[in-house]
Design a protein around this motif. Structure first.
Motif, PDB file in Angstrom:
ATOM      1  N   ALA A 128       0.946  -1.156  -0.030  1.00 19.05           N
ATOM      2  CA  ALA A 128       0.119   0.055   0.186  1.00 19.05           C
ATOM      3  C   ALA A 128       0.905   1.195   0.012  1.00 19.05           C
ATOM      4  O   ALA A 128       0.460   2.237  -0.778  1.00 19.05           O
ATOM      5  CB  ALA A 128      -0.914   0.002   1.281  1.00 19.05           C
ATOM      6  N   ALA A 129       1.800   1.215   0.817  1.00 14.08           N
ATOM      7  CA  ALA A 129       2.834   2.481   0.643  1.00 14.08           C
ATOM      8  C   ALA A 129       3.681   2.552  -0.583  1.00 14.08           C
ATOM      9  O   ALA A 129       3.536   3.788  -0.976  1.00 14.08           O
ATOM     10  CB  ALA A 129       4.005   2.048   2.029  1.00 14.08           C
ATOM     11  N   LEU A 130       3.923   1.636  -1.309  1.00 15.70           N
ATOM     12  CA  LEU A 130       4.624   1.878  -2.490  1.00 15.70           C
ATOM     13  C   LEU A 130       3.318   2.260  -3.605  1.00 15.70           C
ATOM     14  O   LEU A 130       3.551   3.313  -4.370  1.00 15.70           O
ATOM     15  CB  LEU A 130       5.113   0.537  -3.058  1.00 15.70           C
ATOM     16  N   TRP A 131       2.095   1.490  -3.461  1.00 17.40           N
ATOM     17  CA  TRP A 131       1.120   2.198  -4.313  1.00 17.40           C
ATOM     18  C   TRP A 131       0.898   3.861  -4.089  1.00 17.40           C
ATOM     19  O   TRP A 131       0.706   4.549  -4.939  1.00 17.40           O
ATOM     20  CB  TRP A 131      -0.334   1.566  -3.975  1.00 17.40           C
ATOM     21  N   GLN A 132       0.775   4.123  -2.684  1.00 12.56           N
ATOM     22  CA  GLN A 132       0.633   5.706  -2.442  1.00 12.56           C
ATOM     23  C   GLN A 132       1.544   6.301  -2.978  1.00 12.56           C
ATOM     24  O   GLN A 132       1.338   7.525  -3.526  1.00 12.56           O
ATOM     25  CB  GLN A 132       0.468   5.776  -0.738  1.00 12.56           C
ATOM     26  N   ALA A 133       2.985   5.730  -2.758  1.00  4.73           N
ATOM     27  CA  ALA A 133       3.986   6.827  -3.460  1.00  4.73           C
ATOM     28  C   ALA A 133       4.044   7.102  -4.833  1.00  4.73           C
ATOM     29  O   ALA A 133       4.228   7.918  -5.409  1.00  4.73           O
ATOM     30  CB  ALA A 133       5.357   6.186  -2.947  1.00  4.73           C
ATOM     31  N   ALA A 134       3.712   5.863  -5.679  1.00  2.00           N
ATOM     32  CA  ALA A 134       3.525   5.845  -6.948  1.00  2.00           C
ATOM     33  C   ALA A 134       2.200   6.961  -7.492  1.00  2.00           C
ATOM     34  O   ALA A 134       2.304   7.513  -8.619  1.00  2.00           O
ATOM     35  CB  ALA A 134       3.010   4.577  -7.730  1.00  2.00           C
ATOM     36  N   ARG A 135       1.343   6.912  -6.603  1.00  2.00           N
ATOM     37  CA  ARG A 135       0.096   7.763  -6.961  1.00  2.00           C
ATOM     38  C   ARG A 135       0.582   9.332  -6.868  1.00  2.00           C
ATOM     39  O   ARG A 135       0.009  10.050  -7.585  1.00  2.00           O
ATOM     40  CB  ARG A 135      -1.315   7.409  -6.028  1.00  2.00           C
ATOM     41  N   SER A 136       1.050   9.573  -5.520  1.00  4.53           N
ATOM     42  CA  SER A 136       1.203  11.064  -5.097  1.00  4.53           C
ATOM     43  C   SER A 136       2.507  11.696  -5.373  1.00  4.53           C
ATOM     44  O   SER A 136       2.671  12.928  -5.506  1.00  4.53           O
ATOM     45  CB  SER A 136       0.665  11.349  -3.930  1.00  4.53           C
ATOM     46  N   GLY A 137       3.573  10.878  -5.609  1.00  7.08           N
ATOM     47  CA  GLY A 137       4.899  11.500  -5.788  1.00  7.08           C
ATOM     48  C   GLY A 137       5.099  12.418  -4.308  1.00  7.08           C
ATOM     49  O   GLY A 137       4.890  12.038  -3.275  1.00  7.08           O
ATOM     50  N   MET A 138       6.015  13.421  -4.874  1.00  4.49           N
ATOM     51  CA  MET A 138       6.403  14.163  -3.654  1.00  4.49           C
ATOM     52  C   MET A 138       5.437  15.336  -3.332  1.00  4.49           C
ATOM     53  O   MET A 138       5.583  16.029  -2.576  1.00  4.49           O
ATOM     54  CB  MET A 138       7.615  15.046  -4.205  1.00  4.49           C
ATOM     55  N   GLU A 139       4.359  15.378  -4.368  1.00  7.52           N
ATOM     56  CA  GLU A 139       3.119  16.478  -4.169  1.00  7.52           C
ATOM     57  C   GLU A 139       2.080  16.011  -3.297  1.00  7.52           C
ATOM     58  O   GLU A 139       1.426  16.868  -2.774  1.00  7.52           O
ATOM     59  CB  GLU A 139       2.566  16.781  -5.473  1.00  7.52           C
ATOM     60  N   GLY A 140       2.005  14.793  -2.743  1.00  5.89           N
ATOM     61  CA  GLY A 140       0.929  14.504  -1.898  1.00  5.89           C
ATOM     62  C   GLY A 140       1.529  13.994  -0.505  1.00  5.89           C
ATOM     63  O   GLY A 140       2.336  14.260   0.047  1.00  5.89           O
ATOM     64  N   GLU A 141       0.811  13.109  -0.022  1.00  4.35           N
ATOM     65  CA  GLU A 141       1.038  12.318   1.303  1.00  4.35           C
ATOM     66  C   GLU A 141       1.621  10.772   0.992  1.00  4.35           C
ATOM     67  O   GLU A 141       1.366  10.232  -0.056  1.00  4.35           O
ATOM     68  CB  GLU A 141      -0.046  12.034   2.102  1.00  4.35           C
ATOM     69  N   LEU A 142       2.476  10.419   1.878  1.00  2.30           N
ATOM     70  CA  LEU A 142       3.043   9.144   1.835  1.00  2.30           C
ATOM     71  C   LEU A 142       2.540   8.376   3.220  1.00  2.30           C
ATOM     72  O   LEU A 142       2.209   9.136   4.065  1.00  2.30           O
ATOM     73  CB  LEU A 142       4.619   9.359   1.501  1.00  2.30           C
ATOM     74  N   ILE A 143       3.058   7.207   3.419  1.00  2.00           N
ATOM     75  CA  ILE A 143       2.793   6.313   4.293  1.00  2.00           C
ATOM     76  C   ILE A 143       3.587   6.626   5.239  1.00  2.00           C
ATOM     77  O   ILE A 143       4.923   6.100   4.869  1.00  2.00           O
ATOM     78  CB  ILE A 143       2.209   4.912   4.204  1.00  2.00           C
ATOM     79  N   ASP A 144       3.646   6.962   6.345  1.00  2.00           N
ATOM     80  CA  ASP A 144       4.804   7.062   7.476  1.00  2.00           C
ATOM     81  C   ASP A 144       5.327   5.788   7.720  1.00  2.00           C
ATOM     82  O   ASP A 144       4.762   4.704   7.986  1.00  2.00           O
ATOM     83  CB  ASP A 144       4.527   7.838   8.464  1.00  2.00           C
ATOM     84  N   PRO A 145       6.430   5.440   7.449  1.00  2.00           N
ATOM     85  CA  PRO A 145       7.194   3.968   7.850  1.00  2.00           C
ATOM     86  C   PRO A 145       7.129   3.644   8.912  1.00  2.00           C
ATOM     87  O   PRO A 145       7.118   2.230   9.274  1.00  2.00           O
ATOM     88  CB  PRO A 145       8.873   4.173   7.145  1.00  2.00           C
ATOM     89  N   GLU A 146       6.988   4.596  10.047  1.00  2.67           N
ATOM     90  CA  GLU A 146       6.999   3.896  11.421  1.00  2.67           C
ATOM     91  C   GLU A 146       5.616   4.064  11.948  1.00  2.67           C
ATOM     92  O   GLU A 146       4.926   3.149  12.734  1.00  2.67           O
ATOM     93  CB  GLU A 146       7.980   4.901  12.208  1.00  2.67           C
ATOM     94  N   SER A 147       4.887   4.980  11.789  1.00  5.48           N
ATOM     95  CA  SER A 147       3.431   5.252  12.283  1.00  5.48           C
ATOM     96  C   SER A 147       2.401   4.684  11.567  1.00  5.48           C
ATOM     97  O   SER A 147       1.271   4.420  11.760  1.00  5.48           O
ATOM     98  CB  SER A 147       3.014   6.572  12.543  1.00  5.48           C
ATOM     99  N   HIS A 148       2.667   4.400  10.331  1.00  2.81           N
ATOM    100  CA  HIS A 148       1.728   3.767   8.970  1.00  2.81           C
ATOM    101  C   HIS A 148       0.581   4.692   8.919  1.00  2.81           C
ATOM    102  O   HIS A 148      -0.333   4.301   8.411  1.00  2.81           O
ATOM    103  CB  HIS A 148       1.412   2.470   9.482  1.00  2.81           C
ATOM    104  N   ARG A 149       0.775   6.005   9.030  1.00  2.90           N
ATOM    105  CA  ARG A 149      -0.355   6.899   8.987  1.00  2.90           C
ATOM    106  C   ARG A 149       0.050   7.850   7.613  1.00  2.90           C
ATOM    107  O   ARG A 149       1.338   8.149   7.641  1.00  2.90           O
ATOM    108  CB  ARG A 149      -0.648   7.719  10.172  1.00  2.90           C
ATOM    109  N   PRO A 150      -0.892   8.513   7.293  1.00  2.00           N
ATOM    110  CA  PRO A 150      -0.593   9.539   6.236  1.00  2.00           C
ATOM    111  C   PRO A 150       0.488  10.588   6.622  1.00  2.00           C
ATOM    112  O   PRO A 150       0.186  11.207   7.703  1.00  2.00           O
ATOM    113  CB  PRO A 150      -1.775  10.132   5.674  1.00  2.00           C
TER     114      PRO A 150
END
Length: 858
Positions: A266-288
């Motif tokens: 899911a985190a990789l998908w989110q990065a592919a969706r938003s890039g640097m302009e949106g939100e990512l999944i935090d590696p530790e909290s797993h939150r946006p």
């Protein structure tokens, strides 16, 4: 590092299968073939110093670029390119690649993608396997930095920052990392995969991070190919530091950062969706988490490792630059909006790959986002004449008094947050269906909203209300006259042949004669040429659209918009739907009674203004219909709703009249006869009336000042653009002689189509227009090239002047014999792409929220 590059035919801007020709002219120890013959891979040397690696990457790109230019080929470092079709596919002639094409079919044919790989030295393959698993939570941050593939091969905007990631993950042996704990287990897994027949050799294991098959290195494979060497070098430095950190933690017995396999995907998908302009999944909290914040925190957290490698200053500088310019995906989308041309996207990537700057340079500490503001592109303006008026910035580059707080707030927000906010706003606009279609493209795009609002002073707005109300009433009188006694022609104020040439003059316009108002809702396009000075550019009396964009812009600025202070007294816009309803009620025919039944008619979801139709219908509380919902019987129009027939007294028509009159009702009968019969009997009113297109005619436009004098006995309050009618021989001759200094428009054109702007046109374009003026002069008018005002517009890295216009809306309502005008407090500011004078969204423009002053501060 291994970088993959697309090969681009510099003439067609499409992929070209010239890898074989280039490889014969390039050093074979650096450049190698890939599966597709329009891709070349470049391999760097091995370095311990990051700055030296960056220089090596630049050297390899320069050599590849200069060699390719000899073959008419450009080099593009991006995950995907928008002008490449599957028919271009030519697989490199080797048994391995031919077998992959035969075995994997669609996957191989869709392999129109390029990536970048980074190898970092490790002690042995056991260490590589164990560290790979520990790196999984951090991979999406590195992917976000590299995102450069927003478009697919047919030019479609995929909606993702890295479409390449989606394509890549279709292969059967992809995933973040192998779920094993030693090199022996890893090798056993690979042996089993090969034995299964799903893959043919170990080289087809495509984990996002994996042990090298032939070196003691850990290989990062998640990243897009990226046009910015600085961004790729930043990724390399961060990756090496991540490996060093996890090796140290592992040696100290510290547990890894935990992330489950589904969450990692899911985190990789989110990065592919938003890039640097949106939100990512935090590696530790797993939150946006804001991507920029996560990347900055990652960099800071790696400081001990970066300092130990001597990389701290270099990496922090490179990461700062990467965050400043944003992702390649966002830059590609911005350049597409300028003119709506995919070739511009290709040219941008080729230029950046060749080393041209990705964006404006980093501002110095404490400098304003206006630091580059004076570089106004004036290619489309004649040399003579006064300077272009900027509504927010004075000639010295300082904010005007009314804009000081606004532009100071924009400076405080900064380019990174502005870009992120703009991304969030556009996602919300997309969810709301606030889209438009760029000319020549099938799929709609989100309406670009700039976050720097436009101010209109109260006294200027009051004058516009008087002047546009005057113009709307004069045009209404003209429409009533021209479809009745035609007294204005009899009194020789306009030539009779003007109507013969007007495409919008229709026989159905004579219906109904009882209706005192024909242009109930008018849209006027205005341009500002000086402080508080406006001129009318066009009249829109058929189906004027844009009010929905204006309302959506205000909602976005108030909701997800940047923290920009709104001055006291800005007129609210939430009452506009009720205002529309009042105008529709006032348009009701005599037979309607005290509670007229009102509906809106749309051509459906394919209409470019569909979101506006649904918004107004919902907020005004009226039914939204299409022609299949209508039935005409005995001089009355009905709507079929849930099996019942409901009479319609007022139909707010949001479709072209030709489509309306040629459509069939629910019983298969042509609507033309049913509607005209209902109009003639006084049982139906259409808003706006049929035949109004004659008043939109750009040749008729030239006579509106005379109409105001003739029908109202008044002098025009707001001027309009001097216009030449090419149908008149002497005027056409003047236009032809001065073609390079004038704007020439089709009399029935809209959306910026068919316009020639003389100072910006090529000799070939001027010659073609000259031939048209000589063969069909009656189809065109010409006008002066106006010096449209400019306004600070955020271009991804700073504020730059863009030309703009204003679409204002006037409602007319009959009050006995008098006709009252009402200026709608919501106006649409349309912004031209950089370097253009054409503001229409269909030509790549966007919009701004328009803050009209003069409302009650309470």
């Amino acid at each position: 590092m291994e970088e993959e590059f697309h090969l681009i035919d510099l003439e067609t801007r499409r992929l070209t299968s010239r890898a074989g020709d280039l490889l014969e002219a390039l050093p074979e120890d650096i450049y190698v073939a890939e599966m597709q013959r329009f891709v070349i891979e470049s391999n760097s040397a091995v370095f311990t110093d990051l700055a030296e690696l960056r220089e090596n990457l630049l050297h390899n790109r320069r050599l590849l670029t200069s060699t390719a230019e000899r073959f008419g080929v450009g080099i593009a470092a991006a995950g995907t390119m928008p002008l490449s079709m599957p028919t271009d596919l030519q697989v490199t002639e080797s048994p391995r690649y031919r077998r992959m094409l035969a075995d994997y079919q669609l996957l191989a044919r869709e392999q129109l993608i390029c990536g970048t790989q980074v190898h970092v030295d490790v002690a042995d393959r056991d260490e590589a396997v164990r560290v790979a698993v520990r790196l999984v939570p951090w991979l999406p941050l590195l992917l976000a930095l590299s995102c450069s593939s927003p478009f697919w091969s047919d030019g479609t905007d995929t909606g993702y920052a890295s479409a390449r990631t989606l394509i890549w993950q279709r292969w059967p042996t992809t995933g973040p990392a192998a779920p094993v704990g030693s090199a022996a287990e890893y090798d056993e897994l690979i042996t089993e995969l090969v034995a299964s027949g799903v893959i043919t050799d170990p080289g087809m294991v495509y984990f996002d991070v994996r042990p090298s098959s032939h070196l003691d290195t850990l290989e990062l494979r998640i990243c897009d190919s990226c046009p910015s060497v600085d961004t790729i070098a930043a990724i390399a430095g961060l990756f090496r530091a991540l490996v060093d950190r996890e090796v140290g933690r592992m040696e100290r017995g510290e547990p890894p950062t935990q992330m489950s396999a589904p969450m990692a995907r899911a985190a990789l998908w989110q990065a592919a969706r938003s890039g640097m302009e949106g939100e990512l999944i935090d590696p530790e909290s797993h939150r946006p988490r804001r991507a920029t914040d996560a990347i900055e925190e990652l960099t800071a957290g790696l400081r001990p490792q970066l300092e130990a490698a001597g990389d701290w200053d270099t990496v922090t500088d490179l990461v700062t630059r990467a965050l400043h310019i944003g992702s390649s995906s966002s830059r590609q989308r911005r350049v597409l909006r300028r003119r709506g041309l995919l070739t511009d996207v290709v040219d941008l990537v080729v230029a950046e790959t060749a080393g041209q700057p990705s964006a404006a340079p980093l501002p110095s500490a404490g400098s304003s986002l206006l630091h580059g503001y004076q570089r106004l592109d004036r290619e489309e303006l004649p040399e003579a004449g006064p300077p272009v008026h900027d509504e927010a910035v004075d000639a010295g580059g300082r904010p005007r008094p009314a804009y000081r707080e606004i532009l100071a707030a924009v400076d405080r927000i900064g380019p990174v947050t502005l870009r992120r906010t703009q991304y969030a706003v556009e996602r919300e606009l997309g969810r709301g269906g606030v889209t438009f279609r760029v000319s020549g493209q099938d799929r709609p795009h989100v309406f670009p909203l700039d976050l720097v609002p436009r101010l209109i002073e109260a006294d200027t707005w009051a004058r516009l209300g008087d002047g546009l109300g005057q113009r709307a009433r004069a045009l209404n009188a003209f429409l009533r006259d021209i479809y009745a006694g035609q007294e204005i022609i009899g009194d020789q104020l306009i030539p009779p042949e003007l109507l013969d040439r007007a495409p919008g003059f229709r026989s159905v316009g004579r219906m109904p004669s009882w209706q005192p108002v024909r242009n109930h809702i008018s849209g006027f396009d205005l341009v500002s040429t000086g402080p508080g000075e406006f001129m009318v550019l066009e009249d829109n009396l058929r189906v004027p659209s844009g009010i929905g964009y204006a309302l959506a812009s205000r909602e976005m600025m108030g909701g997800l918009g940047a923290d920009i202070p709104m001055p006291a007294g800005v007129r609210p816009v939430d009452g506009v739907p009720a205002m529309i309803l009042e105008t529709l009620v006032a348009a009701a025919p005599p037979a309607a009674g005290d509670e007229p039944r009102i509906a809106m008619l749309s051509s459906g979801s394919a209409d470019s203004a569909w979101f506006e139709h649904t918004m107004i219908a919902e907020r005004a509380g009226i039914s939204l219909l299409d022609t299949d919902d209508l039935v005409a019987r005995d001089g009355v129009l009905y709507a079929l709703r849930r099996g019942r027939e409901e009479r319609i007294d007022v139909l707010y028509v949001r479709m072209e009249e030709d489509m309306l009159l040629s459509s069939h009702d629910a019983e298969g009968n042509r609507l033309r006869s049913g509607i005209t019969r209902a109009l003639g009997r006084g049982n139906l009113a259409l808003v706006n009336a049929l035949g109004n297109g004659v008043a939109d005619d750009k040749a008729v436009y030239a006579f509106v000042p005379e109409m105001i004098r003739y029908y109202l006995g008044e002098e025009p309050i707001i001027p309009q653009v001097p216009t030449w009618l090419c149908a008149e021989r002497d005027q056409r001759d003047f236009v032809v002689a001065n073609l390079d200094q004038l704007v020439v428009k089709p009399i029935d054109g809209y959306g910026g189509a068919g316009i020639t702007i003389g100072p910006a046109a090529t000799e070939a374009e001027l010659e073609e227009r000259r031939r048209e003026l000589e063969s069909n002069p009656e189809r065109f008018i010409a006008q002066e090239v106006l010096r449209l005002s400019t306004h600070p517009t955020f271009d991804g890295s700073g504020l730059f002047p863009h030309h703009m216009d204003l679409r204002a809306f006037v409602h007319l309502r009959a009050d006995g014999e008098a006709i009252d005008s009402h200026l709608v407090p919501a106006a649409l500011t349309r912004v031209a792409p950089a370097g253009s004078l054409i503001v229409n969204s269909s030509r790549g423009g966007g919009g701004k929220d328009t803050w009209v002053l003069g409302g009650d501060p309470a």
